[in-house]
Scaffold this motif. Structure first.
Motif, PDB file in Angstrom:
ATOM      1  N   LEU A  67       0.825  -1.112  -0.051  1.00 45.08           N
ATOM      2  CA  LEU A  67      -0.119  -0.267  -0.109  1.00 45.08           C
ATOM      3  C   LEU A  67       0.967   1.138  -0.359  1.00 45.08           C
ATOM      4  CD1 LEU A  67      -2.973   1.300   0.174  1.00 45.08           C
ATOM      5  CD2 LEU A  67      -3.359   0.823   2.659  1.00 45.08           C
ATOM      6  N   ARG A  68       1.960   1.126   0.840  1.00 44.67           N
ATOM      7  CA  ARG A  68       2.721   2.605   1.281  1.00 44.67           C
ATOM      8  C   ARG A  68       3.326   2.100  -0.356  1.00 44.67           C
ATOM      9  NH1 ARG A  68       4.605   0.065   6.065  1.00 44.67           N
ATOM     10  NH2 ARG A  68       3.666   1.037   7.368  1.00 44.67           N
ATOM     11  N   ILE A  69       3.983   1.873  -0.829  1.00 50.41           N
ATOM     12  CA  ILE A  69       4.615   1.767  -2.163  1.00 50.41           C
ATOM     13  C   ILE A  69       3.416   2.275  -3.511  1.00 50.41           C
ATOM     14  CG2 ILE A  69       5.652   0.728  -4.101  1.00 50.41           C
ATOM     15  CD1 ILE A  69       6.877  -1.044  -1.777  1.00 50.41           C
ATOM     16  N   THR A  70       2.211   1.264  -3.655  1.00 49.02           N
ATOM     17  CA  THR A  70       1.142   2.285  -4.790  1.00 49.02           C
ATOM     18  C   THR A  70       1.033   4.021  -4.534  1.00 49.02           C
ATOM     19  OG1 THR A  70      -0.034   1.170  -3.535  1.00 49.02           O
ATOM     20  CG2 THR A  70       0.576  -0.216  -5.460  1.00 49.02           C
ATOM     21  N   MET A  71       0.539   3.654  -2.841  1.00 49.62           N
ATOM     22  CA  MET A  71       0.817   5.283  -2.284  1.00 49.62           C
ATOM     23  C   MET A  71       1.924   6.271  -2.714  1.00 49.62           C
ATOM     24  SD  MET A  71      -0.402   4.418   1.678  1.00 49.62           S
ATOM     25  CE  MET A  71      -1.382   6.822   1.173  1.00 49.62           C
ATOM     26  N   ILE A  72       2.979   6.054  -3.025  1.00 49.36           N
ATOM     27  CA  ILE A  72       4.352   7.036  -3.267  1.00 49.36           C
ATOM     28  C   ILE A  72       4.821   6.607  -5.109  1.00 49.36           C
ATOM     29  CG2 ILE A  72       6.831   6.775  -3.412  1.00 49.36           C
ATOM     30  CD1 ILE A  72       7.326   5.274  -1.028  1.00 49.36           C
ATOM     31  N   GLY A  73       3.815   5.629  -5.382  1.00 51.73           N
ATOM     32  CA  GLY A  73       3.598   5.038  -6.904  1.00 51.73           C
ATOM     33  C   GLY A  73       2.917   5.856  -7.900  1.00 51.73           C
ATOM     34  N   SER A  74       1.243   6.782  -6.714  1.00 53.64           N
ATOM     35  CA  SER A  74       0.531   7.572  -7.109  1.00 53.64           C
ATOM     36  C   SER A  74       0.794   8.987  -7.171  1.00 53.64           C
ATOM     37  CB  SER A  74      -0.912   7.107  -6.250  1.00 53.64           C
ATOM     38  OG  SER A  74      -0.703   7.444  -4.907  1.00 53.64           O
ATOM     39  N   VAL A  75       1.348   9.068  -6.684  1.00 50.64           N
ATOM     40  CA  VAL A  75       2.622  10.539  -6.871  1.00 50.64           C
ATOM     41  C   VAL A  75       3.356  10.902  -7.826  1.00 50.64           C
ATOM     42  CG1 VAL A  75       3.864  12.109  -5.140  1.00 50.64           C
ATOM     43  CG2 VAL A  75       1.748  11.211  -4.171  1.00 50.64           C
ATOM     44  N   VAL A  76       4.572   9.685  -7.523  1.00 51.61           N
ATOM     45  CA  VAL A  76       5.567   9.631  -8.640  1.00 51.61           C
ATOM     46  C   VAL A  76       5.249   9.449  -9.594  1.00 51.61           C
ATOM     47  CG1 VAL A  76       7.985   8.563  -9.139  1.00 51.61           C
ATOM     48  CG2 VAL A  76       7.031   8.811  -6.419  1.00 51.61           C
ATOM     49  N   MET A  77       4.626   9.260 -10.512  1.00 50.92           N
ATOM     50  CA  MET A  77       4.688   8.843 -11.985  1.00 50.92           C
ATOM     51  C   MET A  77       3.868   9.332 -12.361  1.00 50.92           C
ATOM     52  SD  MET A  77       6.292   5.783 -11.897  1.00 50.92           S
ATOM     53  CE  MET A  77       5.768   5.309 -14.040  1.00 50.92           C
ATOM     54  N   PRO A  78       2.247  10.100 -11.559  1.00 50.93           N
ATOM     55  CA  PRO A  78       1.914  11.418 -12.399  1.00 50.93           C
ATOM     56  C   PRO A  78       2.781  13.062 -12.044  1.00 50.93           C
ATOM     57  CG  PRO A  78       0.510  10.026 -10.456  1.00 50.93           C
ATOM     58  CD  PRO A  78       2.270   9.731 -10.454  1.00 50.93           C
ATOM     59  N   SER A  79       3.309  12.694 -11.714  1.00 49.78           N
ATOM     60  CA  SER A  79       4.394  13.887 -11.332  1.00 49.78           C
ATOM     61  C   SER A  79       5.285  13.635 -12.699  1.00 49.78           C
ATOM     62  CB  SER A  79       5.662  13.404 -10.644  1.00 49.78           C
ATOM     63  OG  SER A  79       4.437  14.025  -8.903  1.00 49.78           O
ATOM     64  N   ALA A  80       5.880  12.420 -13.300  1.00 46.72           N
ATOM     65  CA  ALA A  80       6.825  11.993 -13.758  1.00 46.72           C
ATOM     66  C   ALA A  80       6.186  12.380 -15.488  1.00 46.72           C
ATOM     67  CB  ALA A  80       7.410  10.841 -13.444  1.00 46.72           C
TER      68      ALA A  80
END
Length: 518
Positions: free
Chosen positions: A380-393
């Motif tokens: 869950l923590r990793i997908t939360m990070i991904g939900s910020v990192v990937m849209p930003s990228a």
């Protein structure tokens, strides 16, 4: 009268029963599971793609456009359909009939709620797209959720038994039914309803087939006392899926605002081609891995999950890295052969996307291990990070056109992969050094192969694309096998040992090192 011989009156001594065969080892079960799950995935995809290619030529583009509009809500709600509740059963040490019926009750309530939500919200979605037809499509597709409880529960029961043979057979049968329905609908002039009817028939076939194969209960229990931990685990996994939806769909959501339809089509088709391995063939391996890791934890062997994960990484990357390197280097001849020369704009995107998908393949291997270890919050923590990192990228990349989105994948996945290794590795006990030792040999061999194939393609005289592709594949396989034999011959031996199901390690730690996914 002569007396009978007392020896003849005695019962004959019991004949010792032949020793029952030892139950198959976890290694053997995993090997069989991988073969059935991955093999059936290949056959299922072949059936699906063949019918899809035919149906595409029979339906109008607007049919696919309407269907895509409806899919947005369907995909979003499907992340909340409760598969996590069923997955919680896989890691349980003991599961009673009452627990199965309780889980079925939870799944029925949840999916009935999703079905009702979609039915009521359908006009709003249609209003957003300004397409009244979307309302009808979504309301009919709301029936799909009613099959989920029986499929998900049966899948969990069979996964606990490490039985992936019967689910594979059911999925293949469902694919055939879906393909037949799609062809019938397309030939009969059903239009967009062809795309609705085919998955509905597949889901119905799978629900009935899986329930029979698992002998799963069909009467639910709505008394949930003692099942709170299952709901909690399922809730965390559902939240993970929602963040995964944001992470994985952000590129299309942003690209749809800044790219014209032609460029968006080029990008999504190139992404589809690059993601085939990570999206179609790694998930079945993860499915088997999660069941195997859960079995280890249930048997008090949690310390074996780390070496088992490394063995899984070695096996998967042994195939994935040369595949991605090959796609990157043969893109100029691969694209026209598979898709036609009208898709040549994809060629410069494939090498960039292939690098990103190699990182993604490694990154998604960690979640089954942390979930089976009883720490679903890690994923869950990793997908939360991904939900910020990937849209930003992707937002940054959107300023640089098509290649900007491709590089957004590379940058975002690099950050997400490092975060995953750091957070999940600490929980499981996997070190960066151990991970590097698992990856570097096939990576070096894949790069050597790519260099050799690139030189071949540059030196070839003008040839038909299919001939150049065939030569490149033959040379690539030979170069990769030869380079890997020189760099790390033990990797080939390990793969052959897994294929033959031979393991001569004496202790549990050595066995875990030697057997992928165990």
């Amino acid at each position: 009268m002569a007396e009978a011989d007392p020896d003849l009156l005695r019962s004959p001594p019991p004949v010792p029963a032949p020793p029952s065969p030892a139950p198959p080892s976890l290694a053997a079960q995993v090997r069989t599971a991988v073969i059935w799950r991955s093999g059936s995935q290949v056959l299922t995809q072949i059936v699906s793609w063949c019918s899809t290619l035919i149906v595409i030529r029979l339906l109008a583009p607007q049919d696919y456009g309407l269907f895509a509009m409806a899919q947005v809500m369907l995909v979003l709600l499907s992340t909340m359909n409760g598969w996590g509740l069923a997955s919680a059963l896989i890691r349980e040490e003991h599961v009673t009939e009452e627990r199965l019926r309780q889980t079925l009750g939870m799944l029925i309530l949840l999916n009935f709620g999703l079905s009702l939500t979609q039915f009521l919200a359908a006009p709003l979605v249609a209003l957003w797209f300004d397409e009244p037809m979307v309302t009808q499509l979504l309301r009919v597709q709301a029936l799909l959720y009613l099959a989920v409880p029986f499929t998900a529960l049966s899948h969990a029961i069979l996964s606990r038994r490490m039985d992936f043979r019967r689910p594979a057979q059911v999925r293949l049968a469902a694919a055939v039914v879906g393909a037949g329905t799609a062809l019938t609908g397309a030939l009969s002039g059903w239009g967009v309803w062809t795309l609705v009817a085919a998955p509905m028939m597949m889901m119905l076939t799978e629900a009935v087939g899986m329930t029979r194969a698992a002998r799963a209960p069909i009467w639910p229990s709505f008394r949930f006392a003692g099942a709170g931990h299952i709901a909690g685990f399922g809730g965390v996994m559902t939240a993970t899926q929602i963040f995964w939806f944001i992470q994985s769909q952000a590129d299309v959501m942003i690209a749809g605002r800044v790219l014209d339809p032609h460029s968006l089509g080029v990008y999504t088709t190139g992404l589809f081609l690059a993601q085939l391995l990570a999206s179609k063939f790694v998930p079945p391996i993860n499915e088997v891995a999660y069941a195997a890791y859960s079995r280890q934890r249930g048997e008090g062997q949690s310390q074996l999950i780390a070496p088992a994960l490394l063995a899984t990484v070695r096996l998967v990357m042994l195939v994935a890295l040369p595949a991605y390197a090959g796609i990157a280097v043969v893109a100029p001849v691969l694209v026209p052969v598979l898709l036609g020369r009208q898709w040549l704009e994809i060629v410069p995107l494939l090498p960039i996307l292939s690098a990103a998908m190699a990182m993604m393949t490694l990154q998604i291997l960690f979640a089954p291990a942390t979930n089976a270890s009883g720490v679903p919050m890690a994923a869950l923590r990793i997908t939360m990070i991904g939900s910020v990192v990937m849209p930003s990228a992707f937002f940054i990349g959107s300023h640089f056109g098509l290649t900007g989105f491709a590089w957004g994948w590379v940058g975002g996945m690099a950050v997400l992969m490092l975060a995953t290794v750091r957070l999940s590795g600490r929980i499981i006990g996997v070190t960066i050094g151990g991970l590097a030792r698992a990856i570097l040999p096939p990576l070096a061999a894949a790069l050597a192969m790519a260099a050799g194939v690139a030189l071949l393609l540059a030196a070839l005289p003008p040839l038909p694309d299919i001939a150049a592709l065939a030569l490149a594949v033959v040379l690539g396989v030979g170069l990769y096998g030869g380079a890997l034999h020189l760099i790390a011959p033990d990797r080939l031996a390990e793969a052959l040992r897994f294929a033959r199901n031979r393991n001569h390690a004496d202790d549990a730690d050595e066995a875990a090192e030697a057997l992928p996914l165990v």
